[in-house]
Write an enzyme that holds these catalytic residues in place. Sequence first.
Site, PDB file in Angstrom:
ATOM      1  N   ASP A   5       5.711   4.630   5.205  1.00 10.78           N
ATOM      2  CA  ASP A   5       6.671   3.667   5.661  1.00 10.78           C
ATOM      3  C   ASP A   5       7.025   2.363   4.859  1.00 10.78           C
ATOM      4  O   ASP A   5       7.832   1.778   5.072  1.00 10.78           O
ATOM      5  CB  ASP A   5       6.346   3.405   7.171  1.00 10.78           C
ATOM      6  CG  ASP A   5       4.965   2.870   7.486  1.00 10.78           C
ATOM      7  OD1 ASP A   5       4.231   2.907   6.646  1.00 10.78           O
ATOM      8  OD2 ASP A   5       4.801   2.007   8.425  1.00 10.78           O
ATOM      9  N   HIS A  55       1.018  -1.005   0.083  1.00 10.58           N
ATOM     10  CA  HIS A  55       0.072  -0.024  -0.059  1.00 10.58           C
ATOM     11  C   HIS A  55       0.822   0.921  -0.071  1.00 10.58           C
ATOM     12  O   HIS A  55       2.057   1.191  -0.056  1.00 10.58           O
ATOM     13  CB  HIS A  55      -1.012   0.244   1.237  1.00 10.58           C
ATOM     14  CG  HIS A  55      -0.202   0.014   2.274  1.00 10.58           C
ATOM     15  ND1 HIS A  55       0.448  -0.970   2.930  1.00 10.58           N
ATOM     16  CD2 HIS A  55      -0.425   0.920   3.434  1.00 10.58           C
ATOM     17  CE1 HIS A  55       0.964  -0.628   4.334  1.00 10.58           C
ATOM     18  NE2 HIS A  55       0.616   0.555   4.371  1.00 10.58           N
ATOM     19  N   HIS A  97       7.365  -5.648  11.154  1.00  6.79           N
ATOM     20  CA  HIS A  97       6.406  -4.404  11.041  1.00  6.79           C
ATOM     21  C   HIS A  97       6.144  -4.263  12.603  1.00  6.79           C
ATOM     22  O   HIS A  97       4.955  -3.845  12.793  1.00  6.79           O
ATOM     23  CB  HIS A  97       5.215  -4.550  10.254  1.00  6.79           C
ATOM     24  CG  HIS A  97       4.708  -3.046   9.959  1.00  6.79           C
ATOM     25  ND1 HIS A  97       3.833  -2.366  10.562  1.00  6.79           N
ATOM     26  CD2 HIS A  97       5.175  -2.273   8.773  1.00  6.79           C
ATOM     27  CE1 HIS A  97       3.403  -1.402  10.318  1.00  6.79           C
ATOM     28  NE2 HIS A  97       3.832  -1.315   9.069  1.00  6.79           N
TER      29      HIS A  97
END
Length: 303
Positions: free
Chosen positions: A65, A61, A265
Amino acid sequence: MLDVCLLGTGGMMPLPRRWLTALMCRYNGSNLLIDCGEGTQIAIKEKGWGFKPIDTICFTHYHGDHISGLPGLLLTMGNAERHEPLTLIGPKGLERVVNALRVIAPELPFPLKFLEIQGPEETFEQNGYKIKAFKVNHNVLCYGYTIEIERAGRFDVERAKAAGIPLPYWNPLQRGNTVEIDGQIYTPDMVLGPPRKGIKVTYCTDTRPVKAISENAADSDLFICEGMYGEPDKEAKAVEYKHMTFKEAARLARDAQVREMWLTHYSPSLIRPEEYMDDVRKIFPNALPGKDGKSAELAFEED
């Protein structure tokens, strides 16, 4: 053999020893990158890998980040005298987002090829990789990816001889090509056994747990999954911001019956993910905390 390296494991903001999200796969001279967060270039250099062989970049996406490292990477690839096309894969809006970022990287000596994902699932084939994108559940349009290296069946010499196929044509048939000799057509299925087990890696981040993840990750050799929060008091926050906890990732790994799971993540507040792994392994024993530079060499199974 497929080489896999977690270049960055951070979410939201980089830390002194944790760059933002990126994964690199290498197979047969081709490099594939998933996401390109801040610090990706440094992580690639620290790993000792090169920029020029990168020929495909996939994006989950377009939050910063996950894509903020792209302009600098493109400039570096251009400075390495790259001229071959670079394929970019991502959700709708890919070309618009990348061209906006290219305001600071306007001139490149190589063309960009944009492949925008259509619908909840789409499969692409690039340089020996079978790449399947599948929609997940974040607060913007977001996809997970499976990367598969398929493996053809074993070449049957006796069948090739019985069919009278000349030796110079065996190799093209073994690679899956159809050949024609004096008007006679020979197809790979005439000389190959059933397909053998290949290599499968699934990468998923920035999402709530959804069925599409466990379905697409099924039987993966390696499942790399978001673990934004390890702390037991962060479940409500994970739901609010559409992220995942360590335990939720472990349940997906268990349901998908993957061989191994790496978490990635991490929230910037999560300094020592290993402290929460005991509870994770009660759900899925073969779980490991990812860290920047963590690598694996995935080989085909012995016949």
